[in-house]
Write a protein that holds these residues in place. Structure first.
Motif, PDB file in Angstrom:
ATOM      1  N   LYS A 194      -5.273 -96.284  55.665  1.00 25.97           N
ATOM      2  CA  LYS A 194      -4.665 -97.270  56.556  1.00 25.97           C
ATOM      3  C   LYS A 194      -3.361 -97.841  56.011  1.00 25.97           C
ATOM      4  CE  LYS A 194      -7.997-100.206  56.757  1.00 25.97           C
ATOM      5  NZ  LYS A 194      -8.851-101.334  57.085  1.00 25.97           N
ATOM      6  N   GLY A 195      -3.054 -97.519  54.765  1.00 29.78           N
ATOM      7  CA  GLY A 195      -1.874 -98.098  54.138  1.00 29.78           C
ATOM      8  C   GLY A 195      -0.632 -97.237  54.301  1.00 29.78           C
ATOM      9  N   ARG A 196       0.323 -97.512  53.416  1.00 24.85           N
ATOM     10  CA  ARG A 196       1.563 -96.744  53.367  1.00 24.85           C
ATOM     11  C   ARG A 196       1.629 -96.050  52.015  1.00 24.85           C
ATOM     12  NH1 ARG A 196       6.386-100.509  54.649  1.00 24.85           N
ATOM     13  NH2 ARG A 196       5.617-101.404  52.726  1.00 24.85           N
ATOM     14  N   ASP A 197       2.453 -95.034  51.912  1.00 25.20           N
ATOM     15  CA  ASP A 197       2.568 -94.289  50.658  1.00 25.20           C
ATOM     16  C   ASP A 197       2.841 -95.212  49.470  1.00 25.20           C
ATOM     17  OD1 ASP A 197       2.132 -92.030  52.154  1.00 25.20           O
ATOM     18  OD2 ASP A 197       4.073 -91.112  51.744  1.00 25.20           O
ATOM     19  N   GLN A 198       3.594 -96.271  49.688  1.00 19.28           N
ATOM     20  CA  GLN A 198       3.925 -97.207  48.615  1.00 19.28           C
ATOM     21  C   GLN A 198       2.695 -97.913  48.052  1.00 19.28           C
ATOM     22  OE1 GLN A 198       5.266 -96.944  51.597  1.00 19.28           O
ATOM     23  NE2 GLN A 198       7.501 -97.081  51.517  1.00 19.28           N
ATOM     24  N   ASN A 199       1.599 -97.926  48.806  1.00 17.12           N
ATOM     25  CA  ASN A 199       0.368 -98.564  48.339  1.00 17.12           C
ATOM     26  C   ASN A 199      -0.393 -97.705  47.338  1.00 17.12           C
ATOM     27  OD1 ASN A 199       0.083 -99.455  51.725  1.00 17.12           O
ATOM     28  ND2 ASN A 199       0.600-100.911  50.118  1.00 17.12           N
ATOM     29  N   ILE A 200      -0.063 -96.422  47.275  1.00 16.84           N
ATOM     30  CA  ILE A 200      -0.739 -95.511  46.355  1.00 16.84           C
ATOM     31  C   ILE A 200      -0.071 -95.598  44.997  1.00 16.84           C
ATOM     32  CG2 ILE A 200      -1.253 -93.086  45.847  1.00 16.84           C
ATOM     33  CD1 ILE A 200      -1.500 -92.694  48.908  1.00 16.84           C
ATOM     34  N   ASP A 201      -0.880 -95.818  43.973  1.00 17.77           N
ATOM     35  CA  ASP A 201      -0.371 -95.940  42.609  1.00 17.77           C
ATOM     36  C   ASP A 201      -1.319 -95.212  41.663  1.00 17.77           C
ATOM     37  OD1 ASP A 201       0.764 -96.626  40.196  1.00 17.77           O
ATOM     38  OD2 ASP A 201       0.248 -98.755  40.339  1.00 17.77           O
ATOM     39  N   ILE A 202      -0.905 -94.024  41.210  1.00 17.15           N
ATOM     40  CA  ILE A 202      -1.755 -93.236  40.314  1.00 17.15           C
ATOM     41  C   ILE A 202      -1.595 -93.666  38.854  1.00 17.15           C
ATOM     42  CG2 ILE A 202      -1.932 -91.253  41.860  1.00 17.15           C
ATOM     43  CD1 ILE A 202       0.238 -89.886  40.118  1.00 17.15           C
ATOM     44  N   ASN A 203      -0.694 -94.589  38.575  1.00 17.30           N
ATOM     45  CA  ASN A 203      -0.536 -95.133  37.220  1.00 17.30           C
ATOM     46  C   ASN A 203      -1.510 -96.290  37.037  1.00 17.30           C
ATOM     47  OD1 ASN A 203       1.599 -93.375  36.414  1.00 17.30           O
ATOM     48  ND2 ASN A 203       2.929 -94.535  37.802  1.00 17.30           N
ATOM     49  N   THR A 204      -2.781 -95.955  37.050  1.00 16.53           N
ATOM     50  CA  THR A 204      -3.860 -96.934  36.983  1.00 16.53           C
ATOM     51  C   THR A 204      -4.204 -97.250  35.529  1.00 16.53           C
ATOM     52  OG1 THR A 204      -5.497 -95.165  37.081  1.00 16.53           O
ATOM     53  CG2 THR A 204      -4.808 -96.137  39.189  1.00 16.53           C
ATOM     54  N   LYS A 205      -5.208 -98.086  35.331  1.00 20.04           N
ATOM     55  CA  LYS A 205      -5.631 -98.468  33.981  1.00 20.04           C
ATOM     56  C   LYS A 205      -6.019 -97.251  33.146  1.00 20.04           C
ATOM     57  CE  LYS A 205      -8.773-101.645  31.644  1.00 20.04           C
ATOM     58  NZ  LYS A 205      -9.834-102.644  31.803  1.00 20.04           N
ATOM     59  N   HIS A 206      -6.704 -96.286  33.755  1.00 18.55           N
ATOM     60  CA  HIS A 206      -7.090 -95.037  33.088  1.00 18.55           C
ATOM     61  C   HIS A 206      -6.608 -93.876  33.955  1.00 18.55           C
ATOM     62  CE1 HIS A 206      -9.587 -97.298  30.312  1.00 18.55           C
ATOM     63  NE2 HIS A 206     -10.096 -97.939  31.347  1.00 18.55           N
ATOM     64  N   PRO A 207      -5.309 -93.553  33.888  1.00 16.69           N
ATOM     65  CA  PRO A 207      -4.754 -92.537  34.792  1.00 16.69           C
ATOM     66  C   PRO A 207      -5.395 -91.158  34.606  1.00 16.69           C
ATOM     67  CG  PRO A 207      -3.064 -93.388  33.285  1.00 16.69           C
ATOM     68  CD  PRO A 207      -4.334 -94.077  32.955  1.00 16.69           C
ATOM     69  N   GLU A 208      -5.611 -90.494  35.740  1.00 13.10           N
ATOM     70  CA  GLU A 208      -6.152 -89.137  35.741  1.00 13.10           C
ATOM     71  C   GLU A 208      -5.172 -88.128  36.309  1.00 13.10           C
ATOM     72  OE1 GLU A 208     -10.119 -88.608  37.199  1.00 13.10           O
ATOM     73  OE2 GLU A 208     -10.713 -90.620  36.595  1.00 13.10           O
ATOM     74  N   PHE A 209      -4.147 -88.632  37.012  1.00 12.58           N
ATOM     75  CA  PHE A 209      -3.245 -87.745  37.735  1.00 12.58           C
ATOM     76  C   PHE A 209      -1.792 -87.930  37.307  1.00 12.58           C
ATOM     77  CE2 PHE A 209      -6.671 -88.774  40.941  1.00 12.58           C
ATOM     78  CZ  PHE A 209      -7.339 -87.570  40.810  1.00 12.58           C
TER      79      PHE A 209
END
Length: 158
Positions: free
Chosen positions: A109-124
């Motif tokens: 339901k969001g926009r591409d800008q809402n996706i952030d793969i640089n998370t606390k424990h990145p996998e991607f």
């Protein structure tokens, strides 16, 4: 022979997978940090006592930084895959032979800008939207049959 017997004695790791559909019908895939060239859907283990539905939303938030999505469907049953022999004993602390997964389809339901793969424990390392059928060729070979089944069960949402 002994290795095959020990592999078969190991259980499957309970897991969820998420097929996240964009409004245009494409799906989210991301390239694994630990396996360049291997793309996959978000997925992860189900914590002890956790409902698979709740685990799916948690995994979205942990892996792509957002859970802004609506539930569409889930697979009819658990899907299983076995790890290749060279990975047995090296992943998941050697406790599992592969994974049993319940897969969920969600509409983002969001926009591409809402996706952030640089998370606390990145996998991607990177991500993209692709046609659902393309995912079968992007996944590592030992998970390919699972992705064929996901395409078959969720193609109505593409």
């Amino acid at each position: 022979m002994a290795k095959e017997k020990s592999k078969k004695s190991l259980p499957y790791r309970p897991c969820v997978g998420i097929c996240l559909f964009h409004q245009d019908g494409k799906v989210f895939v991301a390239e694994r940090l630990d396996t360049p060239g291997a793309w996959q859907f978000p997925q992860g283990g189900i914590d002890k006592g956790e409902d698979p539905y709740d685990a799916a939303f948690r995994e979205l938030k942990e892996e792509i930084g957002t859970d802004n999505a609506d539930f569409l469907a889930k697979t009819d049953d658990w899907l299983h895959y076995d790890l290749p022999d060279h990975l047995i004993g090296k992943v998941w602390k050697g406790k599992y032979r592969g994974q049993k997964q319940i897969w969920f389809a969600f509409r983002f339901k969001g926009r591409d800008q809402n996706i952030d793969i640089n998370t606390k424990h990145p996998e991607f390392s990177k991500w993209q939207w692709v046609e659902l059928a393309e995912t079968v060729d992007l996944i590592v070979p030992f998970k390919r049959d699972i992705y064929v089944e996901i395409v078959n069960q969720f193609k109505r949402f593409a």
